[in-house]
Motif scaffolding. Structure first.
Motif, short mmCIF file in Angstrom:
data_model
loop_
_atom_site.label_atom_id
_atom_site.label_comp_id
_atom_site.label_asym_id
_atom_site.label_seq_id
_atom_site.Cartn_x
_atom_site.Cartn_y
_atom_site.Cartn_z
N ASP A 146 0.87 -1.02 0.05
CA ASP A 146 0.04 -0.06 -0.04
C ASP A 146 0.88 1.23 -0.11
N GLY A 147 1.90 1.33 0.59
CA GLY A 147 2.81 2.41 0.86
C GLY A 147 3.48 2.66 -0.57
N ARG A 148 3.84 1.63 -0.95
CA ARG A 148 4.65 1.76 -2.37
C ARG A 148 3.66 2.14 -3.58
N PHE A 149 2.36 1.86 -3.34
CA PHE A 149 1.22 2.14 -4.35
C PHE A 149 1.16 3.63 -4.24
N SER A 150 1.06 4.20 -2.76
CA SER A 150 0.81 5.64 -2.57
C SER A 150 1.79 6.22 -3.09
N ALA A 151 3.31 5.78 -2.72
CA ALA A 151 4.38 6.83 -3.28
C ALA A 151 4.32 6.82 -5.10
N ARG A 152 4.14 5.60 -5.62
CA ARG A 152 3.91 5.71 -7.08
C ARG A 152 3.09 6.61 -7.56
N LEU A 153 2.13 6.64 -7.08
CA LEU A 153 0.77 7.47 -7.30
C LEU A 153 1.38 8.88 -7.24
N PHE A 154 1.85 9.23 -5.96
CA PHE A 154 1.98 10.67 -5.67
C PHE A 154 3.18 11.24 -6.63
N VAL A 155 4.38 10.40 -6.85
CA VAL A 155 5.63 10.71 -7.62
C VAL A 155 4.94 10.91 -8.92
N ASN A 156 4.14 10.31 -9.46
CA ASN A 156 3.62 10.27 -11.08
C ASN A 156 2.78 11.76 -10.94
N ILE A 157 1.98 11.91 -10.11
CA ILE A 157 1.32 12.98 -10.06
C ILE A 157 2.35 14.54 -10.02
N ALA A 158 3.13 14.28 -9.07
CA ALA A 158 4.28 15.44 -8.91
C ALA A 158 4.98 15.55 -10.29
N ASN A 159 5.21 14.41 -10.93
CA ASN A 159 5.95 14.38 -12.43
C ASN A 159 5.01 15.15 -13.30
#
Length: 501
Positions: A146-159
């Motif tokens: 779940d933490g990795r999913f959240s991190a990936r989602l947020f970094v893609n949004i930031a990108n």
């Protein structure tokens, strides 16, 4: 991370990562430009931002020691930017020297998904339980799915946000360029710090003279040494100009008021070069075309290479006809100020059996050439040997092709992609021809015999400019063999061969 108070000294440190965001830096730079902050105050504000991050991150450590990593003024989004401390942190994490990462927010650490994936690989394969905490309150625990999913989602949004911002900035910058708005960031040498659209009466003449010296025949290295002798400091580095900095200053289109974007010249709808809204060093483009020509013609005989002696290869052996080369004199294992011109046995046809005193031969020829230069200046003419330019027909053809292409574009008979590509190629060809015409219409002799030369004299010229002038007056200097023995210099041995002979 829970660590007993008695074990703090033995606990493995956790990595604390700080980075000033692009938004923070943009606000600070705007304040400097508006005069609300001095450059020194801006640096202090940047540092305060990092220190505030440190205070916030310390609250996440649970009392564990922190090893700090700090990349100030470095983007986490741009692919060509290397963040040294981020790389060091990743290495330490992989080697087990730190027990995890603490940060103010995840976008301070990652804005590129590939950087996040590098760290996720370490968390997934580590045999230890690693921590990853931020002050955002979101679950970015990289040890859980779940933490990795959240991190990936947020970094893609930031990108995606950074991509959108960059696209808007590029669009705005292109529009600004097409209007000729200045692209200068901060203080540019030669223009006023308070108003970069106006020339600085103190530094503009120095920058202009550097360009004129290059046009007259000086190499970049010679101009770099001249700038150092004048104690001219590069504003960007706070040090003397390097070779690259000197070259960039001389070649900058800004000197002629030419607006560029990403080092490409901007053209308007009528295919005319867009001129900037600042005061140029040179009011016309004549010198610009000449500088462009010198970029590609730097290896021709009129642009001297690293030659240390005035008459190297100009003086010829009276026995075999081979070019003489300057060689320093040595005494008791030490180099002396003196030198000889020797016939070298480099080829089978060279005799290698002739030498003459270098300084005395140079002095003799200098007096002869200098007298010719003065006589030519008084008669308002210069010894001229340049061939007439033969590219007028080619230039006319290119200009007609450009006009025909524009008519087709206006009539919507050509696709946009074909129009842009063909127009770029034709403009490049046109600029090459204009540069070539400038080079031929202002020969090296004319460029070298300047008001500066006539005012300051021969001795103040660089060796390459002296050689250019010698070559415009003399075809060669034949050095005949000495009669009999003896070390006295005999001027009669030197026979100048004039170009007009």
């Amino acid at each position: 991370m829970h660590v007993r108070e008695g074990d703090l000294m033995l606990a493995k440190p956790v990595g604390g990562y700080c980075r000033t965001s692009d938004a923070d830096l943009a606000d600070i730079r705007r304040a400097v430009k508006a005069g609300l902050l001095t450059p020194e105050e801006a640096t202090e504000e940047e540092r305060k931002g990092v220190l505030r991050q440190r205070e916030d991150i310390e609250s996440l450590s649970g009392g564990a020691p922190i090893k700090w990593y700090e990349d100030n003024n470095l983007s986490a989004f741009k692919r060509n930017v290397r963040r040294p401390d981020f790389e060091n942190m990743v290495k330490d994490l992989k080697a087990g020297r730190i027990s995890g990462i603490l940060a103010y927010d995840i976008d301070r650490v990652y804005r590129q998904p590939r950087d996040l994936e590098r760290v996720i690989d370490i968390y997934e394969t580590s045999k230890e339980t690693l921590v990853f905490k931020t002050l955002s309150g979101q679950n970015f625990d990289l040890t859980t799915s779940d933490g990795r999913f959240s991190a990936r989602l947020f970094v893609n949004i930031a990108n995606k946000s950074s991509e959108d911002t960059r696209r808007r900035v590029v669009r705005a910058n292109v529009a600004k360029a097409r209007k000729g708005k200045s692209h200068a960031m901060g203080h540019t040498f030669g223009w006023l710090a308070s108003d970069p659209s106006e020339l600085d009466p103190e530094t503009a003449p120095i920058r202009r003279k550097a360009v004129e010296k290059h046009v007259a025949g000086d190499r970049i290295a010679t101009i770099m040494k001249w700038l150092a002798s004048e104690n001219v400091i590069n504003i960007a580095t706070g040090k003397h100009y390097t070779w690259g900095g000197t070259k960039a200053m001389i070649h900058a289109p800004r000197n002629w008021g030419i607006r560029t974007y990403n080092e490409e010249i901007i053209y308007d709808d009528d295919n005319e070069i867009v001129m900037g809204d600042w005061e140029p060093l040179f009011p016309t483009l004549d010198t610009w075309h000449l500088v462009q020509a010198l970029k590609t013609k730097g290896s021709t005989p009129t642009r001297e290479s690293n030659v240390s002696y005035l008459l190297t290869a100009i003086a010829r052996c009276g026995r075999c006809g081979g070019g003489l080369k300057g060689h320093p004199k040595w005494a008791k294992g030490a180099r002396t100020p003196g030198y000889n011109y020797n016939c070298n046995k480099q080829r089978p046809e060279h005799c290698g059996a002739l030498a003459i005193d270098g300084p005395k031969l140079d002095s003799l020829i200098q007096d002869l050439v200098w007298a010719t230069v003065l006589r030519a200046s008084e008669q308002k003419r210069v010894p001229e040997t340049a061939e007439p330019w033969t590219g007028e027909a080619a230039l006319k053809d290119v200009e007609e092709e450009i006009a025909e292409l524009q008519e087709l574009w206006k009539a919507k008979k050509v696709r946009a992609a074909s129009y842009v590509t063909t127009l770029d190629d034709l403009n490049a060809r046109k600029n090459e021809l204009l540069a070539d015409r400038a080079y031929h219409s202002v020969p090296a002799g004319t460029r070298s015999i300047t008001e500066e030369l006539l005012t300051n004299g021969w001795e103040n010229l660089s060796i390459e400019r002296q050689r250019i002038i010698v070559r415009k007056v003399l075809r060669a200097v034949i050095v005949h063999p000495a009669k009999g023995r003896g070390g006295r210099f005999d001027p009669a041995r030197a026979e100048p061969v004039f170009l007009t002979a």
